[in-house]
Design a protein around this motif. Structure first.
Motif, PDB file in Angstrom:
ATOM      1  N   THR A   1       0.841  -1.189   0.000  1.00 10.30           N
ATOM      2  CA  THR A   1       0.000   0.000   0.000  1.00 10.30           C
ATOM      3  C   THR A   1       0.875   1.238   0.000  1.00 10.30           C
ATOM      4  O   THR A   1       2.051   1.177   0.342  1.00 10.30           O
ATOM      5  N   GLY A   2       0.309   2.354  -0.372  1.00 12.19           N
ATOM      6  CA  GLY A   2       0.994   3.623  -0.204  1.00 12.19           C
ATOM      7  C   GLY A   2       0.786   4.116   1.216  1.00 12.19           C
ATOM      8  O   GLY A   2      -0.256   3.868   1.815  1.00 12.19           O
TER       9      GLY A   2
ATOM     10  N   LYS B   1      -7.137   4.623   5.526  1.00  6.32           N
ATOM     11  CA  LYS B   1      -8.072   4.260   6.598  1.00  6.32           C
ATOM     12  C   LYS B   1      -7.355   3.932   7.898  1.00  6.32           C
ATOM     13  O   LYS B   1      -7.842   3.158   8.715  1.00  6.32           O
ATOM     14  N   TRP B   2      -6.154   4.486   8.103  1.00  4.36           N
ATOM     15  CA  TRP B   2      -5.375   4.327   9.325  1.00  4.36           C
ATOM     16  C   TRP B   2      -4.994   2.884   9.593  1.00  4.36           C
ATOM     17  O   TRP B   2      -4.783   2.487  10.735  1.00  4.36           O
ATOM     18  N   ARG B   3      -4.897   2.069   8.559  1.00  3.95           N
ATOM     19  CA  ARG B   3      -4.484   0.676   8.738  1.00  3.95           C
ATOM     20  C   ARG B   3      -2.961   0.582   8.760  1.00  3.95           C
ATOM     21  O   ARG B   3      -2.280   1.236   7.981  1.00  3.95           O
ATOM     22  N   ILE B   4      -2.465  -0.237   9.647  1.00  2.36           N
ATOM     23  CA  ILE B   4      -1.025  -0.445   9.764  1.00  2.36           C
ATOM     24  C   ILE B   4      -0.683  -1.775   9.089  1.00  2.36           C
ATOM     25  O   ILE B   4      -1.275  -2.815   9.390  1.00  2.36           O
TER      26      ILE B   4
ATOM     27  N   ALA C   1       0.991  -8.564   8.115  1.00  2.00           N
ATOM     28  CA  ALA C   1      -0.337  -8.353   8.689  1.00  2.00           C
ATOM     29  C   ALA C   1      -0.798  -6.948   8.361  1.00  2.00           C
ATOM     30  O   ALA C   1      -0.002  -6.020   8.278  1.00  2.00           O
ATOM     31  N   SER C   2      -2.088  -6.807   8.181  1.00  2.34           N
ATOM     32  CA  SER C   2      -2.716  -5.503   8.001  1.00  2.34           C
ATOM     33  C   SER C   2      -3.750  -5.372   9.093  1.00  2.34           C
ATOM     34  O   SER C   2      -4.722  -6.127   9.124  1.00  2.34           O
TER      35      SER C   2
END
Length: 103
Positions: free
Chosen positions: A33-34, A57-60, A101-102
């Motif tokens: 992802t960017g 969406k603030w996903r790590i 992991a996301s």
């Protein structure tokens, strides 16, 4: 490997929150992802060299058990950009892999 909610516990009691991606040591690891790199260094414990990318969406997006890190804190990475190379985590397995992991 496996992933489901609620997170399952591994042999050592710690949750396994992602998937294992196998390959040869030194294989390029690219960002899925960017986003901004919010962690890029050796972690204490068993994770070894790790990179975390804060995406939409603030996903790590976590990349653990790396051989080399090719990015740094607060870099902006694009999808498909190399951020590291695949390593080996000997503690759990003699096979070369990364955990992804996301969350």
């Amino acid at each position: 490997s496996f992933w489901h909610w609620p997170w399952t516990r591994g042999k050592n009691g710690h949750p396994h929150t992602g998937i294992d991606i196998f390959g040869k040591v030194g294989t390029p690891v690219v960002s899925q992802t960017g986003g901004f790199v919010i962690y890029a260094k050796e972690m204490e414990g068993k994770a070894g060299k790790s990179v975390f990318v804060l995406g939409p969406k603030w996903r790590i997006h976590e990349y653990l058990h790396l051989n080399t890190i090719d990015t740094k804190f607060l870099d902006f990475v694009k999808p498909g950009e190399q951020i590291a190379t695949l390593g080996a985590q000997i503690i759990h397995s003699a096979r070369e892999r990364i955990d992804f992991a996301s969350i």
